[in-house]
Scaffold this motif. Structure first.
Motif, PDB file in Angstrom:
ATOM      1  N   LEU A 133      33.627  20.917  -5.150  1.00 51.68           N
ATOM      2  CA  LEU A 133      33.607  21.975  -6.171  1.00 51.68           C
ATOM      3  C   LEU A 133      32.216  22.110  -6.805  1.00 51.68           C
ATOM      4  O   LEU A 133      31.831  23.188  -7.240  1.00 51.68           O
ATOM      5  N   LYS A 134      31.469  21.008  -6.843  1.00 52.53           N
ATOM      6  CA  LYS A 134      30.129  21.066  -7.431  1.00 52.53           C
ATOM      7  C   LYS A 134      29.187  21.930  -6.615  1.00 52.53           C
ATOM      8  O   LYS A 134      28.126  22.318  -7.092  1.00 52.53           O
ATOM      9  N   ARG A 135      29.547  22.175  -5.381  1.00 50.91           N
ATOM     10  CA  ARG A 135      28.681  23.008  -4.538  1.00 50.91           C
ATOM     11  C   ARG A 135      28.940  24.496  -4.732  1.00 50.91           C
ATOM     12  O   ARG A 135      28.281  25.318  -4.103  1.00 50.91           O
ATOM     13  N   TRP A 177      22.621  25.594 -11.033  1.00 47.84           N
ATOM     14  CA  TRP A 177      22.550  26.661 -10.024  1.00 47.84           C
ATOM     15  C   TRP A 177      22.036  27.951 -10.653  1.00 47.84           C
ATOM     16  O   TRP A 177      21.402  28.766 -10.011  1.00 47.84           O
ATOM     17  N   ARG A 178      22.320  28.136 -11.930  1.00 44.25           N
ATOM     18  CA  ARG A 178      21.941  29.386 -12.564  1.00 44.25           C
ATOM     19  C   ARG A 178      20.467  29.438 -12.930  1.00 44.25           C
ATOM     20  O   ARG A 178      19.817  30.455 -12.784  1.00 44.25           O
ATOM     21  N   TRP A 179      19.964  28.306 -13.433  1.00 41.97           N
ATOM     22  CA  TRP A 179      18.571  28.347 -13.921  1.00 41.97           C
ATOM     23  C   TRP A 179      17.598  27.561 -13.063  1.00 41.97           C
ATOM     24  O   TRP A 179      16.427  27.462 -13.394  1.00 41.97           O
ATOM     25  N   ALA A 183      17.012  20.105  -7.011  1.00 44.11           N
ATOM     26  CA  ALA A 183      18.330  20.621  -6.639  1.00 44.11           C
ATOM     27  C   ALA A 183      19.355  19.489  -6.639  1.00 44.11           C
ATOM     28  O   ALA A 183      19.044  18.387  -6.201  1.00 44.11           O
ATOM     29  N   PRO A 184      20.566  19.763  -7.154  1.00 44.28           N
ATOM     30  CA  PRO A 184      21.577  18.710  -7.136  1.00 44.28           C
ATOM     31  C   PRO A 184      21.975  18.334  -5.711  1.00 44.28           C
ATOM     32  O   PRO A 184      22.389  17.215  -5.460  1.00 44.28           O
ATOM     33  N   PHE A 185      21.856  19.266  -4.801  1.00 41.61           N
ATOM     34  CA  PHE A 185      22.218  18.972  -3.415  1.00 41.61           C
ATOM     35  C   PHE A 185      21.181  19.567  -2.489  1.00 41.61           C
ATOM     36  O   PHE A 185      20.592  20.580  -2.792  1.00 41.61           O
ATOM     37  N   CYS A 239      30.761  18.673   2.693  1.00 45.12           N
ATOM     38  CA  CYS A 239      31.208  19.247   1.414  1.00 45.12           C
ATOM     39  C   CYS A 239      30.676  20.662   1.266  1.00 45.12           C
ATOM     40  O   CYS A 239      31.363  21.552   0.771  1.00 45.12           O
ATOM     41  N   HIS A 240      29.438  20.850   1.691  1.00 41.81           N
ATOM     42  CA  HIS A 240      28.836  22.175   1.617  1.00 41.81           C
ATOM     43  C   HIS A 240      29.664  23.162   2.431  1.00 41.81           C
ATOM     44  O   HIS A 240      29.972  24.258   1.986  1.00 41.81           O
TER      45      HIS A 240
END
Lengths: 311, 186
Positions: free
Chosen positions: A166-168, A203-205, B101-103, B142-143
């Motif tokens: 879900l984090k993606r 993701w937004r900023w 980036a987180p991923f 996951c992506h």
């Protein structure tokens, strides 16, 4: 990508079959791709059994499938069966809502099925993958569930993995729609609400402000509102940055002040123009929001913390 | 590329492994043996790296009881493909902080790798990657699953993942009102 059909279908057999036989091959491949295993009598073609009624008006393709895990069971009794007649209507035109909504248009598929194996390949694999991942996989999941077999699906994954997936999601709308899917998922999103919305802010900023934020969802939603109401969007952005990211402000202090001044002037002008229009209420509501955030930094009262949650 | 060996060949594998310990033999829950380069296994999987360092690798095939043969075949396939691909600059930079980036985005070959999988195989692979501590493979799988959710309506998501709607009609209506913003286009 395109080799899926090759994995399950022999090109020579394809060439030997008519259109209906080839359709049977596609479906057979889709079932195998989804993870099914053929069961019972094997038709001579090794794909689907072809039967026609006495008058020769109907042609029926059939085959039995089962889950591989079921065949490994020592005792075959007590097996719950899912009897499904997967009716494939070849329709000439129009649309209809099937139970399993897979519509194959005869006009579209027959020319493709008439092609040689090589020429039908990329398309054939695509159809096979789609059918396999939708109808066939759904049936397999149902069969396994009825028999208490562990079939891995999204819902059977551990919570941490679900969250990792879900984090993606890069848009808050997608996350909100996931909440609408089932109560179990909504609960999960609520439990891990902080990390999910924080990632969405990223993701937004493309960065996350270094300041302490009470609710990442509020922050995300505030940024959404900016794009909803173009007339005051620049105005809110200024204040949003002030309350959320002091470090950003410090680095570009002079420039920002100048811009702020300009934006404020611009906002006042647009507001005046909009007076009396139906947008007025929205403007007022956002003003209210700005006042609350202004100079506060963190939001202290619980009611205001969850303000945007309950809208 | 993956090696799925019968019993006779397994004997041979052991001899080769004894002579040249560049590879690790892994055994799936249903007893199939797979061979993978030691270097790739240690680099891509924290669990296997730990096992190699700790000397708990069995030359007759290290038992991975949690992983079925199909998923293990894909894991090994991924390791081999990864060994052959040149990592891009994005992959070399290591730590993830909140201002990067987180991923990491999957590479082209990784996308293709997961695209060809069925749902069944994909979910098994996610679990296997998680079990083996394969961060990169977990990222890629996951992506892929999240891609399957993006831009879809709740009904479509239920259909794709075969999820039961356990809301009552009233509950659903209430939630849809609360989250109405998610159903409009900006």
């Amino acid at each position: 990508m395109a080799s899926l059909l090759k994995k399950f279908v022999d090109p020579n057999q394809w060439e030997a079959e008519d259109i209906v036989g080839r359709l049977g091959m596609l479906l057979h491949a889709a079932f195998l791709f989804a993870g099914f295993q053929p069961y019972g009598a094997c038709p001579p073609s090794e794909h689907l059994l072809k039967q026609s009624d006495k008058a020769g008006r109907w042609l029926c393709l059939s085959r039995r499938y089962t889950a591989p895990e079921l065949t490994r069971r020592k005792r075959a009794d007590g097996v719950a069966l899912t009897y499904v007649a997967l009716l494939i209507f070849l329709i000439a035109n129009g649309d209809m809502e099937n139970i399993y909504n897979e519509i194959l248009d005869v006009a579209a598929i027959s020319p493709r099925l008439s092609r040689s194996f090589e020429a039908a390949e990329p398309w054939g694999s695509r159809v096979c993958r789609t059918l396999g991942n939708r109808v066939c996989w759904g049936l397999l999941d149902e069969l396994c569930r009825k028999n208490g077999l562990p079939l891995t699906s999204f819902m059977s994954l551990p919570d941490d993995l679900k969250i990792a997936i879900l984090k993606r999601l890069t848009d808050g709308k997608d996350l909100a729609r996931v909440e609408c899917v089932s109560a179990q998922l909504r609960l999960l999103v609520a439990e891990r609400h902080g990390e999910l919305w924080k990632t969405l802010c990223w993701w937004r900023w493309s960065h996350v402000p270094v300041v302490e934020v009470r609710s990442w969802k509020d922050m995300y939603m505030a940024s959404r509102r900016r794009s909803y109401v173009p007339s005051i969007s620049t105005h809110i952005r200024c204040w949003d940055l002030i309350s959320a990211s002091r470090s950003f402000l410090e680095s570009a202090k002079d420039q920002e002040q100048q811009q702020e001044h300009q934006k404020e002037q611009c906002t006042v002008a647009t507001r005046a123009e909009r007076k009396g229009s139906h947008r007025r209420q929205v403007v007022a509501r956002n003003d209210d929001y700005i006042k609350r955030r202004h100079g506060v930094g963190a939001i202290h009262s619980p009611s205001s913390r969850y303000r945007w949650n309950h809208r | 590329m993956e090696v799925d060996k019968g019993k006779g060949e397994a004997e041979e594998t052991r001899k080769v492994a004894e002579a040249d310990r560049d590879t690790v033999t892994l055994k799936s829950s249903d007893g199939k043996l797979f061979e993978v380069s030691k270097e790739a296994a240690a680099r891509l999987s924290t669990v296997l790296a730990g096992m190699i360092a700790g000397g708990s690798i069995d030359d007759n095939g290290t038992d991975l009881k949690q992983i079925g043969s199909e998923a293990l075949e894909n894991v090994v396939d991924y390791c081999n493909k990864h060994a052959n691909s040149i990592p891009s600059a994005a992959l070399i930079s290591s730590s993830i902080s909140f201002n990067t980036a987180p991923f990491k985005e999957p590479e082209e070959w990784e996308r293709k790798f997961v695209d060809r999988l069925s749902h069944d195989a994909l979910f098994d692979l996610v679990e296997a990657a998680n079990f083996l501590g394969m961060e990169r493979l977990l990222d890629v799988t996951c992506h892929k699953i999240s891609e399957m959710m993006k831009g879809k309506s709740p009904d479509q998501i239920r259909e794709v993942f075969n999820i039961k709607n356990d809301y009552t009609k009233e509950e659903l209506e209430e939630i849809r009102q609360e989250l109405a913003w998610a159903f409009y286009d900006d």
